[in-house]
Design a protein around this motif. Structure first.
Motif, PDB file in Angstrom:
ATOM      1  N   PHE A 118      45.533  46.298  40.050  1.00 51.81           N
ATOM      2  CA  PHE A 118      44.800  45.745  41.192  1.00 51.81           C
ATOM      3  C   PHE A 118      43.314  45.592  40.883  1.00 51.81           C
ATOM      4  CE2 PHE A 118      48.221  48.020  43.853  1.00 51.81           C
ATOM      5  CZ  PHE A 118      49.126  47.011  43.599  1.00 51.81           C
ATOM      6  N   LYS A 119      42.768  46.493  40.064  1.00 52.52           N
ATOM      7  CA  LYS A 119      41.364  46.361  39.646  1.00 52.52           C
ATOM      8  C   LYS A 119      41.178  45.112  38.790  1.00 52.52           C
ATOM      9  CE  LYS A 119      39.106  50.836  39.585  1.00 52.52           C
ATOM     10  NZ  LYS A 119      38.521  51.862  38.712  1.00 52.52           N
ATOM     11  N   GLN A 120      42.127  44.850  37.898  1.00 56.46           N
ATOM     12  CA  GLN A 120      42.045  43.642  37.062  1.00 56.46           C
ATOM     13  C   GLN A 120      42.051  42.384  37.929  1.00 56.46           C
ATOM     14  OE1 GLN A 120      45.288  43.951  34.280  1.00 56.46           O
ATOM     15  NE2 GLN A 120      44.200  45.416  32.984  1.00 56.46           N
ATOM     16  N   ILE A 121      42.905  42.375  38.933  1.00 53.69           N
ATOM     17  CA  ILE A 121      42.959  41.230  39.846  1.00 53.69           C
ATOM     18  C   ILE A 121      41.646  41.109  40.607  1.00 53.69           C
ATOM     19  CG2 ILE A 121      44.077  40.330  41.935  1.00 53.69           C
ATOM     20  CD1 ILE A 121      46.692  41.673  40.787  1.00 53.69           C
ATOM     21  N   ALA A 122      41.158  42.220  41.137  1.00 50.44           N
ATOM     22  CA  ALA A 122      39.888  42.207  41.874  1.00 50.44           C
ATOM     23  C   ALA A 122      38.760  41.688  40.983  1.00 50.44           C
ATOM     24  CB  ALA A 122      39.564  43.600  42.401  1.00 50.44           C
ATOM     25  N   ASN A 123      38.713  42.137  39.745  1.00 53.95           N
ATOM     26  CA  ASN A 123      37.671  41.684  38.817  1.00 53.95           C
ATOM     27  C   ASN A 123      37.763  40.183  38.553  1.00 53.95           C
ATOM     28  OD1 ASN A 123      36.518  44.226  38.568  1.00 53.95           O
ATOM     29  ND2 ASN A 123      37.716  44.750  36.761  1.00 53.95           N
ATOM     30  N   LYS A 124      38.973  39.671  38.379  1.00 55.58           N
ATOM     31  CA  LYS A 124      39.147  38.235  38.145  1.00 55.58           C
ATOM     32  C   LYS A 124      38.678  37.420  39.346  1.00 55.58           C
ATOM     33  CE  LYS A 124      42.835  38.168  34.760  1.00 55.58           C
ATOM     34  NZ  LYS A 124      44.200  37.726  34.452  1.00 55.58           N
ATOM     35  N   LEU A 125      38.878  37.966  40.540  1.00 57.89           N
ATOM     36  CA  LEU A 125      38.462  37.270  41.757  1.00 57.89           C
ATOM     37  C   LEU A 125      36.987  37.528  42.079  1.00 57.89           C
ATOM     38  CD1 LEU A 125      41.579  37.999  43.998  1.00 57.89           C
ATOM     39  CD2 LEU A 125      41.048  35.878  42.761  1.00 57.89           C
ATOM     40  N   ASN A 126      36.378  38.441  41.328  1.00 59.46           N
ATOM     41  CA  ASN A 126      34.996  38.867  41.584  1.00 59.46           C
ATOM     42  C   ASN A 126      34.892  39.557  42.947  1.00 59.46           C
ATOM     43  OD1 ASN A 126      32.472  39.231  40.512  1.00 59.46           O
ATOM     44  ND2 ASN A 126      31.654  37.340  41.353  1.00 59.46           N
ATOM     45  N   TRP A 127      35.937  40.307  43.287  1.00 57.93           N
ATOM     46  CA  TRP A 127      36.010  41.088  44.509  1.00 57.93           C
ATOM     47  C   TRP A 127      36.122  42.568  44.144  1.00 57.93           C
ATOM     48  CZ3 TRP A 127      39.695  38.346  48.535  1.00 57.93           C
ATOM     49  CH2 TRP A 127      39.073  37.195  48.997  1.00 57.93           C
TER      50      TRP A 127
END
Length: 122
Positions: A97-106
């Motif tokens: 979930f952190k990887q996804i958040a980072n990709k979204l810049n969230w």
């Protein structure tokens, strides 16, 4: 929300839901992991490569939401429910979930921990 069976994570820009993204960008980001499959216009579940998870893409301005037949074009919140228990390594969820958040810049938040702390940024 706290539960002894589930953890509730949120991916969002900030605590005020002040940025919305085109839903297609969020969908692409989730599908690229190969851990999730889309079940309808706003929901995802896990593939066989990942532990159980339920994900909803929401456009909200205050954190309130529900499943809807209405198709939203934008997302301000990725709401996640996943298994919790002694045999579940939460770090698998958190890292993904952190990887996804980072990709979204969230950012990634845990709604509530076992000690009653709320909206913990991870």
């Amino acid at each position: 929300m706290w539960s002894n069976r589930y953890n509730y994570y949120n991916i969002q820009c900030n605590e005020n839901f002040s940025q919305k993204l085109d839903k297609s960008v969020v969908i692409q980001c989730l599908l690229e992991t190969e851990f999730f499959k889309q079940t309808n216009h706003q929901s995802f579940t896990n593939t066989d490569k990942f532990p159980w998870v339920d994900i909803i893409l929401v456009e909200t301005y205050n954190g309130d939401y529900s499943s809807s037949a209405n198709v939203n074009q934008f997302v301000t919140l990725v709401a996640i429910v996943c298994s919790k228990g002694q045999n579940i390594d939460q770090q698998i969820y958190i890292d993904t979930f952190k990887q996804i958040a980072n990709k979204l810049n969230w950012k990634l938040y845990l709604e509530e921990d076992d000690d009653g702390n709320e909206n913990i940024e991870l």
